[in-house]
Design a protein around this motif. Structure first.
Motif, PDB file in Angstrom:
ATOM      1  N   ARG A   1       0.702  -1.253   0.100  1.00  0.00           N
ATOM      2  CA  ARG A   1      -0.145   0.150  -0.077  1.00  0.00           C
ATOM      3  C   ARG A   1       0.782   1.315   0.119  1.00  0.00           C
ATOM      4  N   PRO A   2       0.642   2.237  -0.760  1.00  0.00           N
ATOM      5  CA  PRO A   2       1.357   3.482  -0.680  1.00  0.00           C
ATOM      6  C   PRO A   2       1.117   4.118   0.657  1.00  0.00           C
TER       7      PRO A   2
ATOM      8  N   ILE B   1     -12.344  14.621   4.303  1.00  0.00           N
ATOM      9  CA  ILE B   1     -12.668  14.265   3.009  1.00  0.00           C
ATOM     10  C   ILE B   1     -11.461  13.711   2.242  1.00  0.00           C
ATOM     11  N   LEU B   2     -10.376  14.305   2.515  1.00  0.00           N
ATOM     12  CA  LEU B   2      -9.022  13.913   1.947  1.00  0.00           C
ATOM     13  C   LEU B   2      -8.969  12.293   2.296  1.00  0.00           C
TER      14      LEU B   2
ATOM     15  N   ALA C   1     -10.127   4.883   0.428  1.00  0.00           N
ATOM     16  CA  ALA C   1     -10.656   4.159  -0.557  1.00  0.00           C
ATOM     17  C   ALA C   1      -9.859   3.885  -1.559  1.00  0.00           C
ATOM     18  N   ALA C   2      -8.593   4.506  -1.643  1.00  0.00           N
ATOM     19  CA  ALA C   2      -7.402   4.238  -2.664  1.00  0.00           C
ATOM     20  C   ALA C   2      -6.275   3.240  -2.211  1.00  0.00           C
ATOM     21  N   ASN C   3      -6.640   2.701  -0.877  1.00  0.00           N
ATOM     22  CA  ASN C   3      -6.206   1.611  -0.230  1.00  0.00           C
ATOM     23  C   ASN C   3      -4.638   2.018   0.271  1.00  0.00           C
TER      24      ASN C   3
ATOM     25  N   LEU D   1     -11.484   7.288   8.916  1.00  0.00           N
ATOM     26  CA  LEU D   1     -10.522   6.076   8.522  1.00  0.00           C
ATOM     27  C   LEU D   1     -11.222   4.933   9.240  1.00  0.00           C
ATOM     28  N   SER D   2     -12.282   5.155   9.828  1.00  0.00           N
ATOM     29  CA  SER D   2     -12.945   3.903  10.641  1.00  0.00           C
ATOM     30  C   SER D   2     -13.620   2.932   9.580  1.00  0.00           C
TER      31      SER D   2
END
Length: 158
Positions: free
Chosen positions: A12-13, A26-27, A33-35, A73-74
């Motif tokens: 993962r990045p 929001i970010l 979502a982009a893992n 992030l939950s």
């Protein structure tokens, strides 16, 4: 025997963000979502609303921006997120305007002795995928220092 390569594991990045307010959660939702493996370093200068009230009443860092980042992030169920985000109405006297999550963050920080321990526990309880850290252990006051030697605090701008 054929030389087989080990399976490729996709890493993962790793992304670290610094900020606060309404934009950071929001970010964080987008990065989740982009893992991405996310670390959020959250500002602690908020002095308004529930955060400002708790900051002054129990001498803690303002919890509102941290609360919103934990939620972003939950992976816990939405009903628990809704409870954590619930804000008391105007008719609720002393609790008016306070989000339950802000009260929980302040309470656990007091119970554990520091905000970092509280956030580790909350991150586990809330199934947070990432790290949420305050920028500082103490509430900050934003100041502007000018070339002529004068100084102004953010509160004075309101």
């Amino acid at each position: 025997m054929i030389n087989q390569k080990p399976p490729i594991t996709k890493r993962r990045p790793k992304v670290t963000v610094i900020g606060g307010g309404t934009g950071l959660p929001i970010l964080l939702e987008g990065l989740k979502a982009a893992n991405c493996e996310v670390t959020a370093i959250v500002t602690v200068a908020d002095d308004g609303g529930s955060s400002g009230s708790l900051r002054n009443a129990v001498n803690t860092i303002p919890p509102g921006d941290i609360r919103n980042c934990l939620i972003a992030l939950s992976d816990m169920k939405d009903i628990y997120k809704d409870i954590f985000q619930y804000r008391f109405g105007d008719e609720d006297k002393e609790f008016s305007g306070h989000a339950i999550g802000n009260l929980i963050i302040a309470a656990i920080a007091e119970m554990r002795g520091d905000v970092f321990s509280a956030l580790r526990l909350l991150s586990y309880m809330m199934e947070v995928d990432g790290k949420v850290l305050p920028a500082c252990e103490e509430p900050l006051i934003l100041q502007g220092h000018f070339a002529d030697g004068t100084m102004i605090e953010a509160k004075q701008l309101l």
